[in-house]
Design a protein around this motif. Structure first.
Motif, PDB file in Angstrom:
ATOM      1  N   ASP A   1       9.376  -4.112   4.488  1.00  0.00           N
ATOM      2  CA  ASP A   1       7.957  -4.365   4.253  1.00  0.00           C
ATOM      3  C   ASP A   1       7.764  -5.305   3.073  1.00  0.00           C
ATOM      4  OD1 ASP A   1       7.311  -2.487   6.289  1.00  0.00           O
ATOM      5  OD2 ASP A   1       7.418  -0.859   4.822  1.00  0.00           O
TER       6      ASP A   1
ATOM      7  N   VAL B   1       6.849   2.844   1.687  1.00  0.00           N
ATOM      8  CA  VAL B   1       7.128   1.431   1.930  1.00  0.00           C
ATOM      9  C   VAL B   1       8.641   1.261   2.009  1.00  0.00           C
ATOM     10  CG1 VAL B   1       7.148   0.785  -0.509  1.00  0.00           C
ATOM     11  CG2 VAL B   1       6.573  -0.924   1.190  1.00  0.00           C
TER      12      VAL B   1
ATOM     13  N   HIS C   1       1.282  -5.399  -1.843  1.00  0.00           N
ATOM     14  CA  HIS C   1       1.650  -4.073  -1.369  1.00  0.00           C
ATOM     15  C   HIS C   1       0.473  -3.133  -1.553  1.00  0.00           C
ATOM     16  CE1 HIS C   1       5.551  -5.863  -1.669  1.00  0.00           C
ATOM     17  NE2 HIS C   1       5.367  -6.047  -2.945  1.00  0.00           N
TER      18      HIS C   1
END
Length: 85
Positions: free
Chosen positions: A34, A30, A66
């Motif tokens: 993001d 990630v 996430h």
């Protein structure tokens, strides 16, 4: 120190730190962008303006959606958890 990246915005230090933690500690791919995109899409415009001025809160980061090792707010012990006593 090669894996550490600078934050891209004045108010994104938390998002950058979370992305680095997820990527390096939990091996979850990630990026800061993001994390930011997730937070920004959830905030109403007045709250977003406040965050840009004052920064994101820990709650903003925690409430992120996430996918990966910390989904549903539960992070498993990472590879270095035995050294964190």
């Amino acid at each position: 120190m090669q894996e550490i990246e600078r934050q891209t915005l004045d108010y994104s230090c938390g998002a950058a730190a979370l992305a680095i933690l997820l990527r390096l500690y939990f091996d979850h791919p990630v990026e800061e962008q993001d994390v930011l995109a997730d937070i920004i899409t959830r905030l109403p415009k007045p709250e977003l303006a406040d965050r840009i001025k004052h920064g994101f809160s820990m709650l903003d980061l925690k409430q992120g959606h996430h996918p990966g090792p910390c989904a549903a707010g539960r992070c498993p012990a990472g590879p270095h958890s035995s050294t964190l006593a």
